[in-house]
Structure formats: C-alpha cells, structure tokens
Design a protein around this motif. Structure first.
Motif, PDB file in Angstrom:
ATOM      1  N   GLN A   4       4.614  -4.556   1.503  1.00  0.00           N
ATOM      2  CA  GLN A   4       4.362  -3.507   2.481  1.00  0.00           C
ATOM      3  C   GLN A   4       3.189  -3.927   3.353  1.00  0.00           C
ATOM      4  O   GLN A   4       2.209  -4.486   2.860  1.00  0.00           O
ATOM      5  CB  GLN A   4       4.050  -2.184   1.781  1.00  0.00           C
ATOM      6  CG  GLN A   4       3.911  -1.033   2.759  1.00  0.00           C
ATOM      7  CD  GLN A   4       3.880   0.310   2.069  1.00  0.00           C
ATOM      8  OE1 GLN A   4       4.600   0.524   1.101  1.00  0.00           O
ATOM      9  NE2 GLN A   4       3.054   1.204   2.563  1.00  0.00           N
ATOM     10  N   GLY A   5       3.316  -3.666   4.646  1.00  0.00           N
ATOM     11  CA  GLY A   5       2.241  -4.005   5.562  1.00  0.00           C
ATOM     12  C   GLY A   5       2.622  -3.700   6.994  1.00  0.00           C
ATOM     13  O   GLY A   5       3.609  -3.022   7.268  1.00  0.00           O
ATOM     14  N   VAL A  28       4.224 -10.232   8.351  1.00  0.00           N
ATOM     15  CA  VAL A  28       3.690  -8.935   7.927  1.00  0.00           C
ATOM     16  C   VAL A  28       2.282  -9.153   7.398  1.00  0.00           C
ATOM     17  O   VAL A  28       2.050 -10.054   6.587  1.00  0.00           O
ATOM     18  CB  VAL A  28       4.586  -8.305   6.835  1.00  0.00           C
ATOM     19  CG1 VAL A  28       3.959  -7.045   6.280  1.00  0.00           C
ATOM     20  CG2 VAL A  28       5.970  -8.015   7.378  1.00  0.00           C
ATOM     21  N   THR A  29       1.341  -8.329   7.855  1.00  0.00           N
ATOM     22  CA  THR A  29      -0.028  -8.371   7.353  1.00  0.00           C
ATOM     23  C   THR A  29      -0.198  -7.251   6.351  1.00  0.00           C
ATOM     24  O   THR A  29      -0.004  -6.077   6.680  1.00  0.00           O
ATOM     25  CB  THR A  29      -1.045  -8.211   8.500  1.00  0.00           C
ATOM     26  OG1 THR A  29      -0.813  -9.240   9.468  1.00  0.00           O
ATOM     27  CG2 THR A  29      -2.471  -8.303   7.983  1.00  0.00           C
ATOM     28  N   THR A  30      -0.528  -7.627   5.114  1.00  0.00           N
ATOM     29  CA  THR A  30      -0.706  -6.620   4.064  1.00  0.00           C
ATOM     30  C   THR A  30      -1.961  -5.816   4.329  1.00  0.00           C
ATOM     31  O   THR A  30      -2.897  -6.294   4.988  1.00  0.00           O
ATOM     32  CB  THR A  30      -0.783  -7.276   2.675  1.00  0.00           C
ATOM     33  OG1 THR A  30      -1.920  -8.154   2.630  1.00  0.00           O
ATOM     34  CG2 THR A  30       0.488  -8.040   2.350  1.00  0.00           C
ATOM     35  N   GLU A  31      -1.992  -4.596   3.814  1.00  0.00           N
ATOM     36  CA  GLU A  31      -3.135  -3.713   4.010  1.00  0.00           C
ATOM     37  C   GLU A  31      -3.846  -3.543   2.682  1.00  0.00           C
ATOM     38  O   GLU A  31      -3.592  -2.609   1.938  1.00  0.00           O
ATOM     39  CB  GLU A  31      -2.656  -2.378   4.588  1.00  0.00           C
ATOM     40  CG  GLU A  31      -2.030  -2.552   5.963  1.00  0.00           C
ATOM     41  CD  GLU A  31      -1.364  -1.298   6.499  1.00  0.00           C
ATOM     42  OE1 GLU A  31      -1.038  -0.388   5.702  1.00  0.00           O
ATOM     43  OE2 GLU A  31      -1.153  -1.235   7.717  1.00  0.00           O
ATOM     44  N   GLU A  32      -4.713  -4.496   2.384  1.00  0.00           N
ATOM     45  CA  GLU A  32      -5.476  -4.499   1.139  1.00  0.00           C
ATOM     46  C   GLU A  32      -6.861  -5.053   1.426  1.00  0.00           C
ATOM     47  O   GLU A  32      -7.168  -5.372   2.573  1.00  0.00           O
ATOM     48  CB  GLU A  32      -4.741  -5.332   0.077  1.00  0.00           C
ATOM     49  CG  GLU A  32      -4.347  -6.713   0.546  1.00  0.00           C
ATOM     50  CD  GLU A  32      -3.342  -7.384  -0.380  1.00  0.00           C
ATOM     51  OE1 GLU A  32      -3.012  -6.832  -1.433  1.00  0.00           O
ATOM     52  OE2 GLU A  32      -2.898  -8.474  -0.030  1.00  0.00           O
ATOM     53  N   GLN A  33      -7.695  -5.175   0.403  1.00  0.00           N
ATOM     54  CA  GLN A  33      -9.066  -5.633   0.620  1.00  0.00           C
ATOM     55  C   GLN A  33      -9.103  -6.990   1.320  1.00  0.00           C
ATOM     56  O   GLN A  33      -9.913  -7.221   2.209  1.00  0.00           O
ATOM     57  CB  GLN A  33      -9.820  -5.726  -0.707  1.00  0.00           C
ATOM     58  CG  GLN A  33     -11.279  -6.128  -0.524  1.00  0.00           C
ATOM     59  CD  GLN A  33     -12.052  -6.161  -1.827  1.00  0.00           C
ATOM     60  OE1 GLN A  33     -11.513  -5.856  -2.886  1.00  0.00           O
ATOM     61  NE2 GLN A  33     -13.305  -6.520  -1.754  1.00  0.00           N
ATOM     62  N   ASP A  57       4.428  -1.811  13.715  1.00  0.00           N
ATOM     63  CA  ASP A  57       5.118  -0.910  12.788  1.00  0.00           C
ATOM     64  C   ASP A  57       4.679  -1.203  11.360  1.00  0.00           C
ATOM     65  O   ASP A  57       4.527  -2.364  10.972  1.00  0.00           O
ATOM     66  CB  ASP A  57       6.639  -1.093  12.851  1.00  0.00           C
ATOM     67  CG  ASP A  57       7.262  -0.575  14.135  1.00  0.00           C
ATOM     68  OD1 ASP A  57       6.582   0.168  14.872  1.00  0.00           O
ATOM     69  OD2 ASP A  57       8.440  -0.921  14.396  1.00  0.00           O
ATOM     70  N   THR A  58       4.474  -0.152  10.576  1.00  0.00           N
ATOM     71  CA  THR A  58       4.211  -0.310   9.154  1.00  0.00           C
ATOM     72  C   THR A  58       5.549  -0.279   8.436  1.00  0.00           C
ATOM     73  O   THR A  58       6.332   0.650   8.635  1.00  0.00           O
ATOM     74  CB  THR A  58       3.284   0.796   8.630  1.00  0.00           C
ATOM     75  OG1 THR A  58       2.046   0.736   9.368  1.00  0.00           O
ATOM     76  CG2 THR A  58       2.981   0.613   7.157  1.00  0.00           C
ATOM     77  N   VAL A  59       5.800  -1.316   7.631  1.00  0.00           N
ATOM     78  CA  VAL A  59       7.114  -1.480   7.014  1.00  0.00           C
ATOM     79  C   VAL A  59       7.014  -1.828   5.537  1.00  0.00           C
ATOM     80  O   VAL A  59       5.972  -2.273   5.054  1.00  0.00           O
ATOM     81  CB  VAL A  59       7.924  -2.586   7.731  1.00  0.00           C
ATOM     82  CG1 VAL A  59       8.255  -2.187   9.159  1.00  0.00           C
ATOM     83  CG2 VAL A  59       7.214  -3.922   7.704  1.00  0.00           C
ATOM     84  N   LYS A  60       8.133  -1.611   4.862  1.00  0.00           N
ATOM     85  CA  LYS A  60       8.319  -2.058   3.491  1.00  0.00           C
ATOM     86  C   LYS A  60       9.511  -3.008   3.530  1.00  0.00           C
ATOM     87  O   LYS A  60      10.573  -2.662   4.039  1.00  0.00           O
ATOM     88  CB  LYS A  60       8.610  -0.883   2.559  1.00  0.00           C
ATOM     89  CG  LYS A  60       8.675  -1.281   1.114  1.00  0.00           C
ATOM     90  CD  LYS A  60       9.011  -0.170   0.136  1.00  0.00           C
ATOM     91  CE  LYS A  60       8.758   1.231   0.576  1.00  0.00           C
ATOM     92  NZ  LYS A  60       9.131   2.228  -0.430  1.00  0.00           N
ATOM     93  N   VAL A  61       9.325  -4.232   3.013  1.00  0.00           N
ATOM     94  CA  VAL A  61      10.346  -5.260   3.101  1.00  0.00           C
ATOM     95  C   VAL A  61      10.790  -5.667   1.705  1.00  0.00           C
ATOM     96  O   VAL A  61       9.955  -6.009   0.854  1.00  0.00           O
ATOM     97  CB  VAL A  61       9.810  -6.511   3.852  1.00  0.00           C
ATOM     98  CG1 VAL A  61      10.905  -7.549   4.017  1.00  0.00           C
ATOM     99  CG2 VAL A  61       9.219  -6.132   5.197  1.00  0.00           C
ATOM    100  N   VAL A  91       7.685   2.774   7.171  1.00  0.00           N
ATOM    101  CA  VAL A  91       6.960   3.712   6.313  1.00  0.00           C
ATOM    102  C   VAL A  91       5.875   4.367   7.141  1.00  0.00           C
ATOM    103  O   VAL A  91       5.516   3.883   8.206  1.00  0.00           O
ATOM    104  CB  VAL A  91       6.338   3.029   5.069  1.00  0.00           C
ATOM    105  CG1 VAL A  91       7.390   2.468   4.155  1.00  0.00           C
ATOM    106  CG2 VAL A  91       5.360   1.947   5.456  1.00  0.00           C
ATOM    107  N   GLY A  92       5.357   5.478   6.653  1.00  0.00           N
ATOM    108  CA  GLY A  92       4.273   6.149   7.355  1.00  0.00           C
ATOM    109  C   GLY A  92       4.757   7.281   8.219  1.00  0.00           C
ATOM    110  O   GLY A  92       5.741   7.943   7.926  1.00  0.00           O
ATOM    111  N   ALA A  93       4.098   7.458   9.363  1.00  0.00           N
ATOM    112  CA  ALA A  93       4.326   8.620  10.228  1.00  0.00           C
ATOM    113  C   ALA A  93       5.755   8.712  10.739  1.00  0.00           C
ATOM    114  O   ALA A  93       6.312   9.794  10.842  1.00  0.00           O
ATOM    115  CB  ALA A  93       3.362   8.584  11.407  1.00  0.00           C
ATOM    116  N   GLY A  94       6.381   7.591  11.054  1.00  0.00           N
ATOM    117  CA  GLY A  94       7.726   7.624  11.607  1.00  0.00           C
ATOM    118  C   GLY A  94       8.820   7.753  10.564  1.00  0.00           C
ATOM    119  O   GLY A  94       9.961   8.008  10.884  1.00  0.00           O
TER     120      GLY A  94
END
Length: 122
Positions: A4-5, A28-33, A57-61, A91-94
């Motif tokens: 996810q990212g 995709v760039t992951t959203e973690e530390q 876009d925030t996605v799950k692949v 994923v997320g708002a949309g």
C-alpha cells in the motif's frame, strides 16, 4: 501479498520481442517511517489495470514476488528478483467506505416485559 502506498509513476505500456510481450511499470511509495519506492511490473493483460490510476493516488496493490536464476557464459550464477502486480485498487478518500449499520436503541428482547428470555430449544 499486498503493498500500500502512493503512486509516484505510472509508466507507458511497452512491447518486447516478436511475440508481443507487454509490460507496464508502476512505482509506489510506501507510507512508513522509511518510505520505499517500489517498482511493480504489470504484464500482458494486466497492463490495462493501470489506466484508471494517476500519480498521487493512494492504492493497494496485490503482488507476487518473482525470482530467477541466470548463468553467465563465464559460468557465474546470478539471481534477479521482481515484483509482479496482478490487482490494484484505490484506498482512502475516493474508495468506498465500509458502512456500519445504525445503532437501534430498541432491542425487543431486553426491552420486553417477559422475564423468560431463554429461547434455546433445550
């Protein structure tokens, strides 16, 4: 497996060889530390899945890890890994949110005047 990212890059579909093999790359760039920039390959009929997605876009692949062994003409063995995508969703708002049914304050069992609530058949 899933990743996810946020989409950083959606590549163009490219064809290789005389048999028409197609490949399209997604980063995709992951959203973690420590965010990771992961290049995911979509091949053949899966390349069209990326048409509905844009940078940001925030996605799950859905992914599979692939590994290959290669031996050079000099006899040296090398190993290569790739990440193959087979599903993608926003994923997320949309994205549609899972709905929780509304809370109903009236519970006919606990609010009834009858004290015998045991409706088990034994």
């Amino acid at each position: 497996m899933e990743v996810q990212g946020k989409i950083k890059l959606v590549g163009e579909t490219k064809s290789y060889g005389s048999n028409g093999f197609q490949k399209r790359e997604l980063v995709v760039t992951t959203e973690e530390q420590y965010p990771q920039h992961l290049m995911i390959e979509f091949v053949q009929d899966k390349t069209g899945l990326l048409d509905a997605f844009n940078v940001g876009d925030t996605v799950k692949v859905g992914i599979n890890l692939r590994g290959r062994e290669w031996q050079s003409p000099q006899g040296e063995t090398k190993y290569f890994n790739s990440i193959a995508g087979w599903r993608i969703e926003k994923v997320g708002a949309g994205a549609p949110a899972a709905e929780v049914p509304p809370f109903d304050e009236y519970d006919p069992i606990s609010n009834s005047k009858d004290e015998d609530h045991d409706d088990l058949p034994f």
